[in-house]
Structures are given as structure tokens and as C-alpha cells.
Design an enzyme around this catalytic site. Structure first.
Site, PDB file in Angstrom:
ATOM      1  N   GLU A  80      33.219 -12.932 -27.946  1.00 55.22           N
ATOM      2  CA  GLU A  80      34.072 -14.120 -27.849  1.00 55.22           C
ATOM      3  C   GLU A  80      33.947 -14.993 -29.098  1.00 55.22           C
ATOM      4  O   GLU A  80      32.859 -15.275 -29.564  1.00 55.22           O
ATOM      5  CB  GLU A  80      33.695 -14.932 -26.604  1.00 55.22           C
ATOM      6  CG  GLU A  80      33.827 -14.176 -25.297  1.00 55.22           C
ATOM      7  CD  GLU A  80      35.270 -13.770 -24.969  1.00 55.22           C
ATOM      8  OE1 GLU A  80      36.197 -14.283 -25.630  1.00 55.22           O
ATOM      9  OE2 GLU A  80      35.454 -12.933 -24.056  1.00 55.22           O
ATOM     10  N   ARG A  90      40.800 -19.634 -11.668  1.00 53.19           N
ATOM     11  CA  ARG A  90      41.752 -18.729 -11.011  1.00 53.19           C
ATOM     12  C   ARG A  90      41.329 -18.454  -9.576  1.00 53.19           C
ATOM     13  O   ARG A  90      42.154 -18.262  -8.685  1.00 53.19           O
ATOM     14  CB  ARG A  90      41.769 -17.422 -11.843  1.00 53.19           C
ATOM     15  CG  ARG A  90      42.668 -16.320 -11.391  1.00 53.19           C
ATOM     16  CD  ARG A  90      42.510 -15.090 -12.313  1.00 53.19           C
ATOM     17  NE  ARG A  90      41.123 -14.630 -12.431  1.00 53.19           N
ATOM     18  CZ  ARG A  90      40.538 -13.779 -11.590  1.00 53.19           C
ATOM     19  NH1 ARG A  90      41.197 -13.283 -10.562  1.00 53.19           N
ATOM     20  NH2 ARG A  90      39.279 -13.405 -11.774  1.00 53.19           N
ATOM     21  N   CYS A 143      32.400 -18.460 -17.096  1.00 60.19           N
ATOM     22  CA  CYS A 143      31.843 -17.959 -18.364  1.00 60.19           C
ATOM     23  C   CYS A 143      32.186 -18.884 -19.515  1.00 60.19           C
ATOM     24  O   CYS A 143      31.313 -19.274 -20.301  1.00 60.19           O
ATOM     25  CB  CYS A 143      32.353 -16.550 -18.666  1.00 60.19           C
ATOM     26  SG  CYS A 143      31.660 -15.309 -17.562  1.00 60.19           S
ATOM     27  N   HIS A 167      31.663 -10.785 -23.350  1.00 59.89           N
ATOM     28  CA  HIS A 167      32.108 -10.240 -22.063  1.00 59.89           C
ATOM     29  C   HIS A 167      31.983  -8.710 -22.105  1.00 59.89           C
ATOM     30  O   HIS A 167      32.342  -8.084 -23.101  1.00 59.89           O
ATOM     31  CB  HIS A 167      33.575 -10.593 -21.797  1.00 59.89           C
ATOM     32  CG  HIS A 167      33.759 -11.859 -21.024  1.00 59.89           C
ATOM     33  ND1 HIS A 167      34.326 -12.991 -21.556  1.00 59.89           N
ATOM     34  CD2 HIS A 167      33.455 -12.164 -19.721  1.00 59.89           C
ATOM     35  CE1 HIS A 167      34.372 -13.938 -20.626  1.00 59.89           C
ATOM     36  NE2 HIS A 167      33.841 -13.466 -19.502  1.00 59.89           N
TER      37      HIS A 167
END
Ligand code: PCA
Length: 205
Positions: A80, A90, A143, A167
Site C-alpha cells: 500500500e 462497507r 486496515c 494487503h
């Protein structure tokens, strides 16, 4: 001997496993470039995850911090690049909270860059045949909030050390019958050893 802190998350969203947790358990106590790997499991809970992480950073006094999380649906390791000051969940976290359109840190800057050597990491992984890419968003869930909170904490303390988020794909046993991609734990362990070696070697010189 110095320490490097590597974190992973507990399972979430009804999963019985989290590949990032399985992965850190295989790295616990390993010595890489004269540095001991210290691991910490984080809860998949907004706020609490960052609290546990920052306490671990304080206790371990690491030379570098690498936080890991699972990214279902990805076939590659995602290094990332940037943490956003945004939570837009979500799905609920493991305590049922689902914050929408709120900052991770009130009055914090919009974003922080990872301070991991992104290009060196992707180059080394590719050379070893491990699928990898630089990702330009860590999402807007737990995260990313941990990644942002870590970078903010280091920035306000003016602590300069390599820190960031990676990730990783789900494990093969987690995707049976779904058609989703996965990566074997052995490959994930090899990948992380390469990642940590790259960070620590560059940080030594
Ligand atoms: N992945 C989630 C949270 C925990 C994890 O392993 C995320 O990408 O935000």
C-alpha cells in the site's frame, strides 16, 4: 538485537481464518538481518485495533513496522502506498460498528504516504517470482484506519522509521468453491521474509 514489529488481523466478516494472522504466526521470533520479528494480533474493530497497535509500537520500540491485512479477491500482494483519513465501512467491524464518512483522526491531514521502500520491495518480490503490485488505496475499512493512525502517530512524535501496510490474498482453503484467487501460506511466508529483509537491509545502510 533490534526488533521489527509485524501485525496481522483476527478473522472478520464471518471468516474462520485471516491469512494475515496465519502468516504472522509463521514469522514470530524469526531473525532477519540481525533483527527479531515481533508479532501482534489486532482486533478487527475500529479504534481498538489502533490502540493495540500503538501500544505494541511503544512496547517493542521497533526499527520498522509492517502491518498486514487480508484482501479477499486479490491474487497478488498489495504493497500500500497511501493511507487516507477516511472511514467508510462497507461492512460492520467485529463489534458491529459501521462508521460512514468519518475521519480516522479529526483535524488530521488528508493522507500519509507509506515510508516503506515500495519500489525495492516490489522489485525483490518480482525477482523471486512472487506476484505483487503497488496499490494506491488501502480501502476505507479497518486496515486503512490502522495504517493512517500509525503514520499519524509516528508523524506527530517525529519518529522516522520505515512503516506501512501490506494487503495479502486469502489462503486456498478460504476460497474453496468461490472462484476467488488465493496464495499459499508458504509463498506468503517467503514473500514476507523477502519484504522484511529488503526493509532492514536498506535501513541498515
Ligand atoms: N482486512 C480488512 C480488515 C482486516 C483485514 O484483514 C481491511 O482490508 O480493512
Amino acid at each position: 538485537m533490534g526488533n521489527i514489529l509485524v501485525t496481522g488481523f483476527e478473522p472478520f466478516d464471518g471468516d474462520s481464518k485471516n491469512s494475515s494472522l496465519e502468516l504472522i504466526q509463521k514469522l514470530d521470533g524469526k531473525k532477519i538481518v540481525g533483527t527479531r520479528v515481533m508479532i501482534k494480533q489486532l482486533p478487527c474493530v475500529f479504534g481498538a485495533a489502533l490502540d493495540v497497535l500503538l501500544k505494541a509500537v511503544n512496547n517493542v520500540q521497533p526499527r520498522a513496522v509492517v502491518c498486514l491485512g487480508q484482501l479477499r479477491g486479490s491474487a497478488v500482494i498489495n504493497v500500500e502506498r497511501v493511507a487516507l483519513n477516511l472511514i467508510d465501512a462497507r461492512i460492520p467491524d467485529n463489534e458491529g460498528k459501521r462508521p460512514i464518512d468519518v475521519p480516522v483522526i479529526e483535524q488530521g491531514p488528508v493522507a500519509y504516504w507509506s515510508t516503506l521502500p515500495l519500489k525495492a520491495i516490489t522489485k525483490e518480490l518480482k525477482q523471486n517470482g512472487i506476484p505483487v503490485k503497488i496499490s494506491n488505496t488501502a480501502g476505507t475499512y479497518v486496515c486503512n484506519s490502522v495504517f493512517y493512525g500509525l503514520m499519524h502517530s509516528l508523524a506527530v512524535q517525529q519518529r522516522v522509521l520505515p512503516a506501512g501496510f501490506i494487503h495479502v490474498p486469502a489462503l486456498p482453503e478460504q476460497v474453496v468453491g468461490t472462484g476467488q484467487p488465493s496464495m499459499h501460506l508458504d509463498m506468503l511466508v517467503e514473500a514476507m521474509q523477502i519484504v522484511l529483509r529488503t526493509i532492514l537491509t536498506l535501513n541498515n545502510s
